[in-house]
Design an enzyme around this catalytic site. Sequence first.
Site, mmCIF file in Angstrom:
data_model
loop_
_atom_site.group_PDB
_atom_site.id
_atom_site.type_symbol
_atom_site.label_atom_id
_atom_site.label_comp_id
_atom_site.label_asym_id
_atom_site.label_seq_id
_atom_site.Cartn_x
_atom_site.Cartn_y
_atom_site.Cartn_z
ATOM 1 N N ASP A 9 40.066 34.688 41.914
ATOM 2 C CA ASP A 9 38.620 34.492 41.909
ATOM 3 C C ASP A 9 38.254 33.627 40.700
ATOM 4 O OD1 ASP A 9 35.941 34.731 42.429
ATOM 5 O OD2 ASP A 9 35.750 36.719 41.511
ATOM 6 N N ASP A 104 35.523 29.752 46.208
ATOM 7 C CA ASP A 104 36.249 29.944 44.946
ATOM 8 C C ASP A 104 37.093 31.219 44.929
ATOM 9 O OD1 ASP A 104 34.082 31.779 44.829
ATOM 10 O OD2 ASP A 104 34.304 31.841 42.653
ATOM 11 N N GLU A 105 37.372 31.759 46.075
ATOM 12 C CA GLU A 105 37.981 33.080 46.102
ATOM 13 C C GLU A 105 38.903 33.222 47.305
ATOM 14 O OE1 GLU A 105 34.709 35.880 46.029
ATOM 15 O OE2 GLU A 105 36.090 37.488 46.539
HETATM 16 MG MG MG Z 1 34.000 33.778 41.575
#
Ligand code: MG
Length: 404
Positions: A9, A104-105
Amino acid sequence: MQRIILHVDMDAFFASVEVMDNPSLSGKPLIIGALPGERGVVSTCSYEARKYGVHSAMNIKKAYQLCPSGIYMHPNYEKYKEISNKLHSIWCTYTDCLESIALDEAFLDITNNFKDFNEARKIAFEIKKRIKQELNLSCSVGLAYSKSAAKIASEEKKPDGYFEITSEKDFVNLIIDRDVRTLYSVGKMTAEKLKKYGIKTVRDVRKNSEKVIDILGKSGRFIVNLSSGIDERKVIPHEPKDAKSISREITFQQDVDNVTFLKDVLFLLSICVEKRAKRLGLYGNGVILKVTYADMKSITRSKNIPSSNDYLKIYVEAKKMLLKIKRGPVRLLGVGLYNLSEKYMEQLSFFDTLADNKVKSEGAKKRLLLAVAKKYGVNLLPYLDKTHLKGNLYETIEKMRSKL
Ligand SMILES: [Mg+2]
């Protein structure tokens, strides 16, 4: 079987990308979402802004009251998407079993790719290091035996964190006195319902498991299991129907202009593309080559091909394109299949039968792998595995590069 799952993350992703683009924003409270006076919510904010009490999903008006000195910006999704693609290409050098949760993960199931938690820990740190070196961004990584545990682990030491939870027991010990909302799927509504019965923490869920199942039914059973650390949910790679292309690329730690080496790298990348395509049951009708030079200029070349997911076809076409482009130090090299379809489109000529090609291709693969392995003194046998990306592609290629 013991699973090995990473949850990666990015830290304050949108804000960090903006800082990377404009270093004068560094160290300042940065709020991405809307401008003061506009209607909207905070989509991400920097850690400096969080010190003022600002957080994601907060109304911009409220954020402005808390942090009037902040810098407010609209999100630039195009830019974030571009960086997100780069992140994904780093992640997928470790496994094909990658479930993207947001730009983003992602969850990475590396059970089939690495031996144990010790090896996995090295990979977690390698991923962190590469994201720092290649993109100048920081992330947090959780290593665990399940998705829930990996997700909680990645949050544990944010930002720039690393944490691992390798057993159900460790998971329970860590979260037992936390709010029920720590448990995946327990939202505000569910928490309210449980609260009416005095069930507020994970410990309460464990003590009142029958009651929780009474109140919530099937989802109650899931939550009760989670409170004991049991989470069988699988990491689900992208559905074939979502895929527009399948590609693999690699950023070298030092620029390279040795064409023979670049061809050898294309060969390995083509094998990885083949594996991915075969696992998803997809065929490409075009091959794409991507090159980024040392001056950051990128070019792509593509070529239509008869329906295929054979590494040899990919490799041969990509190699031809590579030999035609401008020479110069290369920073990134990538290859992919595009125009994907789930059906093999028959286009067989008299001399060119599928079975023939298959035999040729598999035999050539082994021979080529052994030749390349010998040339650079690396072990490429794991790449013979038909379905899984075994071995650390990035490490292998860097080892090969170091022999130049
Ligand atoms: Mg994040």
